[in-house]
Design an enzyme around this catalytic site. Structure first.
Site, PDB file in Angstrom:
ATOM      1  N   GLY A 165       0.802  -1.222   0.000  1.00 45.10           N
ATOM      2  CA  GLY A 165       0.000   0.000   0.000  1.00 45.10           C
ATOM      3  C   GLY A 165       0.838   1.276   0.000  1.00 45.10           C
ATOM      4  N   GLU A 200      -4.230   4.919 -13.053  1.00 44.45           N
ATOM      5  CA  GLU A 200      -5.495   4.268 -13.381  1.00 44.45           C
ATOM      6  C   GLU A 200      -6.635   5.007 -12.697  1.00 44.45           C
ATOM      7  OE1 GLU A 200      -4.701   0.243 -12.021  1.00 44.45           O
ATOM      8  OE2 GLU A 200      -5.398   0.685 -10.007  1.00 44.45           O
ATOM      9  N   TYR A 202      -9.451   5.939 -10.213  1.00 44.44           N
ATOM     10  CA  TYR A 202      -9.567   5.706  -8.781  1.00 44.44           C
ATOM     11  C   TYR A 202     -11.039   5.529  -8.417  1.00 44.44           C
ATOM     12  CZ  TYR A 202      -9.314   6.381  -3.749  1.00 44.44           C
ATOM     13  OH  TYR A 202      -9.419   6.196  -2.402  1.00 44.44           O
ATOM     14  N   LEU A 203     -11.341   4.464  -7.726  1.00 47.40           N
ATOM     15  CA  LEU A 203     -12.717   4.183  -7.300  1.00 47.40           C
ATOM     16  C   LEU A 203     -12.934   4.711  -5.893  1.00 47.40           C
ATOM     17  CD1 LEU A 203     -13.686   0.478  -8.104  1.00 47.40           C
ATOM     18  CD2 LEU A 203     -14.589   2.555  -9.137  1.00 47.40           C
ATOM     19  N   LYS A 237      -5.492  -5.545   5.850  1.00 41.84           N
ATOM     20  CA  LYS A 237      -6.743  -6.267   6.083  1.00 41.84           C
ATOM     21  C   LYS A 237      -6.917  -6.558   7.572  1.00 41.84           C
ATOM     22  CE  LYS A 237      -6.068  -8.139   1.526  1.00 41.84           C
ATOM     23  NZ  LYS A 237      -5.343  -9.163   0.760  1.00 41.84           N
ATOM     24  N   ARG A 292       2.050 -15.718  -4.073  1.00 40.22           N
ATOM     25  CA  ARG A 292       2.439 -16.476  -2.878  1.00 40.22           C
ATOM     26  C   ARG A 292       1.184 -16.859  -2.114  1.00 40.22           C
ATOM     27  NH1 ARG A 292       0.588 -12.616   0.460  1.00 40.22           N
ATOM     28  NH2 ARG A 292       0.905 -10.483  -0.238  1.00 40.22           N
TER      29      ARG A 292
HETATM   30  P1  ADP Z   1      -0.168  -2.760  -2.901  1.00 40.72           P
HETATM   31  O1  ADP Z   1       0.496  -3.775  -3.759  1.00 40.72           O
HETATM   32  O2  ADP Z   1       0.752  -1.637  -2.510  1.00 40.72           O
HETATM   33  O3  ADP Z   1      -0.918  -3.360  -1.753  1.00 40.72           O
HETATM   34  P2  ADP Z   1      -2.657  -2.493  -4.432  1.00 40.72           P
HETATM   35  O4  ADP Z   1      -2.673  -2.227  -5.876  1.00 40.72           O
HETATM   36  O5  ADP Z   1      -2.988  -3.867  -3.998  1.00 40.72           O
HETATM   37  O6  ADP Z   1      -1.239  -2.029  -3.851  1.00 40.72           O
HETATM   38  O7  ADP Z   1      -3.631  -1.463  -3.699  1.00 40.72           O
HETATM   39  C1  ADP Z   1      -3.702  -1.376  -2.297  1.00 40.72           C
HETATM   40  C2  ADP Z   1      -4.972  -0.668  -1.873  1.00 40.72           C
HETATM   41  O8  ADP Z   1      -5.026   0.651  -2.396  1.00 40.72           O
HETATM   42  C3  ADP Z   1      -6.243  -1.328  -2.352  1.00 40.72           C
HETATM   43  O9  ADP Z   1      -6.669  -2.378  -1.507  1.00 40.72           O
HETATM   44  C4  ADP Z   1      -7.212  -0.141  -2.347  1.00 40.72           C
HETATM   45  O10 ADP Z   1      -7.637   0.127  -1.025  1.00 40.72           O
HETATM   46  C5  ADP Z   1      -6.344   1.017  -2.790  1.00 40.72           C
HETATM   47  N1  ADP Z   1      -6.389   1.167  -4.272  1.00 40.72           N
HETATM   48  C6  ADP Z   1      -5.472   0.748  -5.170  1.00 40.72           C
HETATM   49  N2  ADP Z   1      -5.843   1.044  -6.432  1.00 40.72           N
HETATM   50  C7  ADP Z   1      -7.039   1.661  -6.352  1.00 40.72           C
HETATM   51  C8  ADP Z   1      -7.964   2.221  -7.320  1.00 40.72           C
HETATM   52  N3  ADP Z   1      -7.708   2.202  -8.614  1.00 40.72           N
HETATM   53  N4  ADP Z   1      -9.105   2.774  -6.847  1.00 40.72           N
HETATM   54  C9  ADP Z   1      -9.379   2.814  -5.526  1.00 40.72           C
HETATM   55  N5  ADP Z   1      -8.551   2.318  -4.562  1.00 40.72           N
HETATM   56  C10 ADP Z   1      -7.395   1.754  -4.963  1.00 40.72           C
END
Ligand code: ADP
Length: 446
Positions: A165, A200, A202-203, A237, A292
């Site tokens: 994150g 990308e 953002y939601l 989580k 993993r």
């Molecule tokens: P990392 O590998 O650093 O954990 P992730 O791509 O899995 O990164 O994203 C981690 C968190 O960031 C997601 O669980 C979500 O909460 C938030 N996030 C990432 N991309 C988006 C997106 N495009 N829109 C909204 N939230 C996002």
């Protein structure tokens, strides 16, 4: 099958892997840092080898020391667990160079699915839905502005090599996008040694739903359905469950099928998780693939009866996955509470130290994956998670009631833990209704 496996990890996951090895008749060699030298689970291994001092860089993250330990112990394979070196292609490569089987994907497959930009391309090519955004790493500011204008604000800047994150920037307008791009790239360079970033859509409101995959070396892949991990704090989580509540299973199944195709085409062998965000229209967007075993794998084990850790070992030894997709049936509901040595009443500050009281729950449908025993000292060097309480029941409602009952039986002291937070959450009416979004918990804690 392997005769002896080295476990390149610590804590609950080291113990989890050790247990799988024991049941499979495989000897386990556990490594430890001096900070973990008195850890009780080490006695359960067939052999334990010290690999260095407390700081992870000098022990659990030190490839040369791990390989040396593997050679001294003469093991056939290394299981990396999660975290530490588990997603590092250079570790998978080092094992290959030393003729030790890496229990996980090849360096090539790990690179293809572990790098976010590469992964998005692979996903798209296999029909896995991804976020609209830049196709490649962003080379210049004007290009980023163009892409953002096309997909619409808000957008998020992410590091291609990102993880945990870190290094993500949400931009609501062109001005912030322009000013944050360079910062994001510099931060990515400093944190991951790779400055590539992409953008990308953002939601604002989303749920986190992920799919557990298994691939083998014979071109087979199956999915063990989904987990909902929307209850998060700072992208970590807190509670995970399976199946996901209130979800369109037909649409989910389609996504699962394309994810399985992607795993096959990436020649991926081992356990993997495809993470998605789900918007309020029920559309899926892939975030990333974790190459993993996940912390939350037990909830899937509880509802499918498939032992994911044993499968990872079996697959690495060259066996075929012993299940067909149609054999995978969902039975009931499972939930996992991550118990951390943190004080929820004081901003989740770490609460390391000696655990005198460790009274654990039991009874029907309760599983505790933990390396803690009374008298255990939580070292301050590592992750604060001290155990995972997993409960299983016929329905989601019964599962929530069972979690509440088990948490009441769980007493830990004098250190502080997140048990009170979990007690509050399993009684929370919004959570009980099902389908809370990824920002719900942070709003609740405000
Ligand atoms: P990392 O590998 O650093 O954990 P992730 O791509 O899995 O990164 O994203 C981690 C968190 O960031 C997601 O669980 C979500 O909460 C938030 N996030 C990432 N991309 C988006 C997106 N495009 N829109 C909204 N939230 C996002």
């Amino acid at each position: 099958m392997f005769k002896r496996v080295l476990i390149a990890n610590r804590g609950e996951i080291a113990l989890r892997i050790m247990r799988a090895c024991r049941e499979m008749g495989i000897e386990s060699v556990c490594v430890y840092s001096t900070a973990d030298k008195d850890a009780p689970y080490l006695k359960l291994a067939d052999r334990a080898i010290c690999i260095g001092p407390g700081p992870a860089k000098e022990s659990y993250l030190n490839i040369a020391r791990l390989i040396a330990a593997a050679e001294i112990a003469d093991v056939d394979a290394i299981h990396p667990g999660y975290g530490f070196l588990s997603e590092r292609p250079d570790f998978s490569q080092a094992c290959r160079d030393c003729k030790i089987e890496f229990i996980g994907p090849s360096p090539e497959a790990m690179q293809m699915l572990g790098d976010k930009v590469d992964c998005k391309k692979t996903a798209k090519a296999n029909g896995v839905p991804v976020f609209p955004g830049s196709e490649n790493a962003i080379e210049d500011e004007e290009e980023a502005v163009k892409v953002a204008a096309k997909i619409g604000y808000p957008v998020i800047i992410k590091a291609s090599a990102g993880g945990g994150g870190r290094g993500m920037k949400v931009c609501h307008n062109e001005g912030t996008l322009r000013s944050q791009l360079r910062v994001a790239s510099q931060e990515a360079m400093a944190a991951f040694g790779n400055g590539a970033v992409f953008i990308e859509k953002y939601l604002e409101h989303a749920r986190h739903v992920e799919i557990q995959m298994l691939g083998d070396k014979h071109g087979n892949a199956i999915y063990l359905w989904e987990r909902d991990c929307s209850l998060q704090r700072r992208h970590q989580k807190v509670i995970e469950e399976a199946p996901a509540p209130n979800i369109d299973r037909k649409r989910l199944e389609k996504v699962c099928e394309s994810a399985a195709k992607m795993i096959v085409n990436a020649k991926y062998a081992g356990a993997a998780t495809c993470e998605f965000l789900l918007d309020d229209k029920g559309d899926f967007y892939m975030l990333e693939v974790n190459t993993r075993v996940q912390v939350e794998h037990p909830v899937t084990e509880m509802i499918t009866g498939v032992d994911i850790v044993k499968m990872s070992i079996l697959i690495a030894s060259g066996e075929k996955i012993p299940y067909k997709q149609k054999d995978i049936k969902i039975n009931g509901h499972a939930m996992e509470c991550r118990i951390c040595a943190e004080d929820p009443a004081h901003g989740f500050r770490p609460s390391a130290g000696k655990i005198d009281k460790w009274e654990t729950p039991g009874g029907p449908g309760v599983r505790l994956d933990s390396h803690v025993v009374p008298g255990y000292v939580v070292p301050s060097n590592y992750d604060s998670m001290i155990g995972k309480l997993i409960v299983h029941a016929d329905t989601r409602e019964q599962c929530l009631d069972r979690a509440a009952r088990a948490l009441r039986e769980f007493h830990v002291g004098p250190i502080k833990t997140t048990i009170p937070l979990h007690q509050r959450l399993v009684e929370n009416t919004d959570f009980r209704r099902g389908g809370v979004d990824i920002h719900y918990l942070e709003r609740l804690l405000k």
